[in-house]
Design a protein around this motif. Structure first.
Motif, PDB file in Angstrom:
ATOM      1  N   ASN B  49      14.014  -5.212   2.729  1.00  0.00           N
ATOM      2  CA  ASN B  49      12.784  -5.882   2.255  1.00  0.00           C
ATOM      3  C   ASN B  49      11.698  -4.857   1.959  1.00  0.00           C
ATOM      4  O   ASN B  49      10.998  -4.964   0.933  1.00  0.00           O
ATOM      5  CB  ASN B  49      12.307  -6.976   3.207  1.00  0.00           C
ATOM      6  CG  ASN B  49      12.112  -6.475   4.619  1.00  0.00           C
ATOM      7  OD1 ASN B  49      12.550  -5.374   4.943  1.00  0.00           O
ATOM      8  ND2 ASN B  49      11.479  -7.271   5.470  1.00  0.00           N
ATOM      9  N   VAL B  50      11.581  -3.799   2.797  1.00  0.00           N
ATOM     10  CA  VAL B  50      10.598  -2.743   2.523  1.00  0.00           C
ATOM     11  C   VAL B  50      11.013  -1.952   1.272  1.00  0.00           C
ATOM     12  O   VAL B  50      10.187  -1.675   0.402  1.00  0.00           O
ATOM     13  CB  VAL B  50      10.461  -1.800   3.742  1.00  0.00           C
ATOM     14  CG1 VAL B  50       9.653  -0.548   3.397  1.00  0.00           C
ATOM     15  CG2 VAL B  50       9.828  -2.555   4.904  1.00  0.00           C
ATOM     16  N   ILE B  51      12.311  -1.663   1.158  1.00  0.00           N
ATOM     17  CA  ILE B  51      12.807  -0.935  -0.014  1.00  0.00           C
ATOM     18  C   ILE B  51      12.482  -1.731  -1.285  1.00  0.00           C
ATOM     19  O   ILE B  51      11.990  -1.196  -2.276  1.00  0.00           O
ATOM     20  CB  ILE B  51      14.327  -0.683   0.094  1.00  0.00           C
ATOM     21  CG1 ILE B  51      14.632   0.288   1.246  1.00  0.00           C
ATOM     22  CG2 ILE B  51      14.887  -0.148  -1.226  1.00  0.00           C
ATOM     23  CD1 ILE B  51      16.113   0.372   1.606  1.00  0.00           C
ATOM     24  N   ARG B  53      10.073  -4.000  -1.725  1.00  0.00           N
ATOM     25  CA  ARG B  53       8.628  -4.054  -2.012  1.00  0.00           C
ATOM     26  C   ARG B  53       8.141  -2.718  -2.578  1.00  0.00           C
ATOM     27  O   ARG B  53       7.329  -2.678  -3.510  1.00  0.00           O
ATOM     28  CB  ARG B  53       7.855  -4.409  -0.741  1.00  0.00           C
ATOM     29  CG  ARG B  53       8.118  -5.827  -0.258  1.00  0.00           C
ATOM     30  CD  ARG B  53       6.985  -6.426   0.564  1.00  0.00           C
ATOM     31  NE  ARG B  53       6.507  -5.561   1.636  1.00  0.00           N
ATOM     32  CZ  ARG B  53       6.875  -5.700   2.925  1.00  0.00           C
ATOM     33  NH1 ARG B  53       7.762  -6.603   3.270  1.00  0.00           N
ATOM     34  NH2 ARG B  53       6.370  -4.894   3.858  1.00  0.00           N
ATOM     35  N   LEU B  54       8.664  -1.606  -2.046  1.00  0.00           N
ATOM     36  CA  LEU B  54       8.258  -0.286  -2.561  1.00  0.00           C
ATOM     37  C   LEU B  54       8.757  -0.106  -4.000  1.00  0.00           C
ATOM     38  O   LEU B  54       8.022   0.381  -4.859  1.00  0.00           O
ATOM     39  CB  LEU B  54       8.808   0.823  -1.657  1.00  0.00           C
ATOM     40  CG  LEU B  54       8.116   0.959  -0.306  1.00  0.00           C
ATOM     41  CD1 LEU B  54       8.937   1.817   0.646  1.00  0.00           C
ATOM     42  CD2 LEU B  54       6.708   1.560  -0.479  1.00  0.00           C
ATOM     43  N   ALA B  55       9.997  -0.547  -4.272  1.00  0.00           N
ATOM     44  CA  ALA B  55      10.534  -0.430  -5.640  1.00  0.00           C
ATOM     45  C   ALA B  55       9.695  -1.258  -6.602  1.00  0.00           C
ATOM     46  O   ALA B  55       9.349  -0.808  -7.696  1.00  0.00           O
ATOM     47  CB  ALA B  55      11.989  -0.890  -5.671  1.00  0.00           C
ATOM     48  N   ASP B  56       9.330  -2.468  -6.171  1.00  0.00           N
ATOM     49  CA  ASP B  56       8.491  -3.324  -7.022  1.00  0.00           C
ATOM     50  C   ASP B  56       7.153  -2.634  -7.312  1.00  0.00           C
ATOM     51  O   ASP B  56       6.701  -2.587  -8.459  1.00  0.00           O
ATOM     52  CB  ASP B  56       8.224  -4.667  -6.326  1.00  0.00           C
ATOM     53  CG  ASP B  56       9.412  -5.624  -6.455  1.00  0.00           C
ATOM     54  OD1 ASP B  56      10.345  -5.319  -7.238  1.00  0.00           O
ATOM     55  OD2 ASP B  56       9.415  -6.653  -5.757  1.00  0.00           O
ATOM     56  N   ALA B  57       6.529  -2.090  -6.257  1.00  0.00           N
ATOM     57  CA  ALA B  57       5.209  -1.461  -6.420  1.00  0.00           C
ATOM     58  C   ALA B  57       5.300  -0.228  -7.329  1.00  0.00           C
ATOM     59  O   ALA B  57       4.390   0.051  -8.114  1.00  0.00           O
ATOM     60  CB  ALA B  57       4.649  -1.081  -5.052  1.00  0.00           C
TER      61      ALA B  57
END
Lengths: 78, 78
Positions: B49-51, B53-57
């Motif tokens: 989930n963190v991966i 969100r970071l990819a999206d950002a």
């Protein structure tokens, strides 16, 4: 498409391509069989250490487990 | 090369390429600034989930964050 579903689909596809059962892959990647089954149902957000162990057991690059199915964009960029 | 280090190097490289500070990216990906800094030091095994969100950002594919540096194989396959 939620990243858990992307991961689950890639995990199932790559495991089947190697002719491994869930049990065999779970054993080789040192995860429990039930966790393996839940990962393939997209129920959990695996962490990097599990992703790494599964990629090693499948003899694929870790990035291969996160590849979007062709034609799909990650959910928030379309 | 440990997957945490692969992830940390890709995260730093992609963040700099976008001209974002750790603080800006942490805010956009809804993670704390300290966690962001520890991820870039390879101290934590991020989860999907963190991966995601970071990819999206960063507006990159999640798999881009796990790509091995050219010429490198994951630690257990060479």
């Amino acid at each position: 498409m939620d990243l858990r579903d992307v991961f689950a689909a890639n995990l199932r596809r790559l495991r089947n391509a190697k002719g491994l059962s869930q049990e065999e892959l779970a054993h080789q990647a040192s995860v429990s069989r039930s966790y393996m089954s839940q990962l393939e149902k997209g129920e959990f957000y695996a962490s990097l250490n599990v992703i790494g162990r599964l990629a090693d057991a499948l003899k694929v690059e870790p990035a291969d487990l996160l590849k979007m199915p062709s034609g799909h964009k990650s959910k928030s960029r379309n």
